[in-house]
Scaffold this active site. Structure first.
Site, PDB file in Angstrom:
ATOM      1  N   TRP A  53     -16.872  10.425 -12.734  1.00  0.00           N
ATOM      2  CA  TRP A  53     -15.992  10.210 -11.581  1.00  0.00           C
ATOM      3  C   TRP A  53     -15.497  11.521 -10.992  1.00  0.00           C
ATOM      4  CZ3 TRP A  53     -11.034  12.125 -11.902  1.00  0.00           C
ATOM      5  CH2 TRP A  53     -10.514  12.362 -13.189  1.00  0.00           C
TER       6      TRP A  53
ATOM      7  N   TRP B 102     -10.210   7.300  -8.040  1.00  0.00           N
ATOM      8  CA  TRP B 102     -11.444   7.525  -8.799  1.00  0.00           C
ATOM      9  C   TRP B 102     -11.306   7.100 -10.257  1.00  0.00           C
ATOM     10  CZ3 TRP B 102     -16.254   7.905  -7.469  1.00  0.00           C
ATOM     11  CH2 TRP B 102     -16.556   8.245  -6.155  1.00  0.00           C
TER      12      TRP B 102
ATOM     13  N   ASN C  33     -11.135   1.672   2.886  1.00  0.00           N
ATOM     14  CA  ASN C  33     -10.725   1.569   1.484  1.00  0.00           C
ATOM     15  C   ASN C  33     -11.609   0.624   0.683  1.00  0.00           C
ATOM     16  OD1 ASN C  33      -8.730   2.231  -0.643  1.00  0.00           O
ATOM     17  ND2 ASN C  33      -8.356   0.041  -0.584  1.00  0.00           N
TER      18      ASN C  33
ATOM     19  N   GLU D 295       0.828  -1.206   0.000  1.00  0.00           N
ATOM     20  CA  GLU D 295       0.000   0.000   0.000  1.00  0.00           C
ATOM     21  C   GLU D 295       0.865   1.260   0.000  1.00  0.00           C
ATOM     22  OE1 GLU D 295      -3.312   0.192  -0.322  1.00  0.00           O
ATOM     23  OE2 GLU D 295      -3.279  -1.972  -0.596  1.00  0.00           O
TER      24      GLU D 295
ATOM     25  N   TRP E  49       1.869   1.645  -3.486  1.00  0.00           N
ATOM     26  CA  TRP E  49       0.732   2.151  -4.259  1.00  0.00           C
ATOM     27  C   TRP E  49       0.663   3.671  -4.158  1.00  0.00           C
ATOM     28  CZ3 TRP E  49      -2.765   0.431  -7.748  1.00  0.00           C
ATOM     29  CH2 TRP E  49      -3.945   1.161  -7.929  1.00  0.00           C
TER      30      TRP E  49
ATOM     31  N   TRP F 111     -21.714   9.877 -20.110  1.00  0.00           N
ATOM     32  CA  TRP F 111     -22.244  10.075 -18.768  1.00  0.00           C
ATOM     33  C   TRP F 111     -23.619  10.736 -18.831  1.00  0.00           C
ATOM     34  CZ3 TRP F 111     -19.303   7.600 -15.442  1.00  0.00           C
ATOM     35  CH2 TRP F 111     -17.903   7.553 -15.618  1.00  0.00           C
TER      36      TRP F 111
END
Length: 482
Positions: A366, A389, A348, A279, A282, A310
């Site tokens: 998003w 996102w 998360n 993580e 990440w 969208w």
């Protein structure tokens, strides 16, 4: 007597702060400075939750400096102008700061550096907030990475995080500092706290500042890191590190988090610790991306998604408001959005669920989710928020294929099987048995009646049909998949 300025930004700590360490090594006195200039954050000035955290973090930093014979100079305004004024007042000959990696911050720092150097002032930027600078890792072709796994392999092969630097015992102030605005009064003048006090939940959940960061880190590595690989998936338990806001504000460095987790790694904890370290990598990946692809903060990395169909704002406005308020009728989604509003943070796993629901079931861009998170998260971090996102929407780096649409009912049943998380944040349906708790609209009339629940009155009906909205998303994806 030589004086150097340390410009604190995203590194609000004394330990493992290379900029502060270098200044103390090279000068007789150090002037610690924070300059509030949200207008220089381009389209992303700090949100309300971030401002709340910043207020308390600055006070904590000032108190820590006071204990070492110093204090934090707090100013608001154009950073170059403020630095020039402080240089003139203190006689400082050098300025140090820790690097930021967002496009607006890079442009600002280059301009400030050039102007100060032209005036004969030494300027040094330092790697304070990442273990690997974004330009140091590249593919075999020399290109930036767009997929996490090869980035992580490269990180492991070429990055060996060094030992964190200790906190200084003293930070000597120049005599001129006694004539400057230090501390809490200057911090209060920034007016970071909300005028209407909605922040009680944040105060209950968090302890901003370096001491709070260290307390949380030690709690995690000694009680949670060893089982992080399994515990991190259950939102109803304390299985995650909850270090993200401390890392964002630089109250804790990634090197400190890495070193502390490495110190407790043994045969029994290895899997959990390695998952936690993934993580941290990440997070490095998020900064790698935002540095090399700065446009992705509001534009899809995958250009095909620029034409994604969208829904229009006028069409989705009511659904968006229901989503933001935790009133979608989907319990796991509503639980996450209410946790976010009350505590400034969301688990998360639930972030992924609500991200999928917004972009796929509701077919809302998003960017709307990213903006709401930016204002409500205490760990609102432009790099991580953007990566998360775009991943949820299927339009970014390492993104899940668009046809992977989370079923929130199955996700809730799997990761909150006993309903602890949903019952905490959606108490109006807490009396339901476990199975219908995850999808109350599927419960029989007798079950609802026994629990004293009338859908549409005590708790909303679902905003969308999950099956039909899933198909609508798949049909939309067909138009851009190429």
């Amino acid at each position: 007597m030589s004086t150097h300025i340390v410009w604190f930004r995203r590194d609000l700590r004394l330990a493992d702060n290379p900029a502060l360490y270098a200044a103390l090594e090279e000068a007789d006195a150090v002037l610690p400075v924070y300059i509030h200039a949200p207008e220089q954050e381009a389209d992303w000035p700090p949100g309300a939750a971030s401002r709340w955290w910043l207020h308390h973090s600055l006070n904590a930093l000032h108190a820590a400096l006071e204990q070492r014979g110093s204090g934090l100079i707090v100013r608001a305004g154009d950073p170059l102008t403020v630095l020039q004024e402080l240089i003139a007042a203190s006689g400082a000959t050098a300025v140090h700061w820790g690097r930021c990696y967002e496009a607006a911050a890079i442009a600002r720092d280059r301009s400030v550096k050039a102007a100060l150097r032209e005036a004969g002032i030494s300027v040094r930027s330092h790697a304070s907030n990442l273990m690997a600078e974004p330009w140091t890792l590249a593919t075999g072709n020399g290109d930036p990475y767009r997929v996490y796994s090869p980035f992580a392999r490269r990180f492991h092969a070429f990055v060996q995080p060094s030992e964190p630097l200790p906190a200084p015992a003293r930070v000597p102030l120049p005599e001129a500092a006694t004539r400057m605005a230090l501390g809490s009064a200057a911090i209060d003048a920034l007016e970071l706290l909300p005028r209407i006090r909605w922040d009680e939940g944040l105060a209950e959940a968090w302890s901003p500042g370096e001491a709070g960061a260290q307390a949380r880190l030690q709690h995690f590595v000694h009680s949670g890191a060893g089982r992080y690989d399994t515990g991190r998936e259950a939102p109803g338990t304390d299985g995650t590190s909850r270090l993200s806001p401390h890392l964002h504000f630089g109250e804790l460095s990634p090197r400190q988090a890495w070193a502390a987790s490495e110190a407790v790694k043994d045969q029994s904890t290895q899997s959990g610790v390695e998952h936690f370290q993934r993580e941290l990598i990440w997070r490095e990946f998020a900064y790698h991306l935002i540095y090399h692809y700065p446009h992705t903060v509001d534009t899809p990395l995958n250009p095909r998604f620029a034409d994604f169909p969208w829904r229009s704002p006028s069409d989705y406005a009511e659904d968006l408001r229901a989503f933001q308020r935790g009133q979608t009728g989907i319990p796991i989604v509503d639980a996450g959005m209410r946790q976010l509003w009350h505590t400034g943070w969301m688990h998360n796993r639930v972030r992924m669920i609500v991200g999928s629901f917004l972009t796929k079931n509701l077919l809302i861009p998003w960017q709307e989710g990213a903006r709401w998170f930016w204002d409500t998260l205490v760990d609102a971090d432009l790099a991580s928020n953007t990566l998360g996102w775009q991943w949820a929407a299927g339009s970014g780096a390492d993104a899940a294929p668009y046809f992977r649409i989370f079923n929130p009912i199955l996700q809730s049943q799997k990761f909150d099987a006993d309903g602890a998380y949903v019952r905490e944040w959606v108490p109006e349906i807490a009396a339901l048995p476990n199975k219908p708790l995850h999808a109350p609209w599927e419960a029989s009339a007798s079950v609802l009646r026994e629990a004293g629940i009338r859908l549409g009155e005590h708790y909303p009906e679902p905003r969308v049909d999950l099956k039909a909205s899933r198909q609508r998303a798949l049909d939309a994806y067909e138009k851009v998949k190429g």
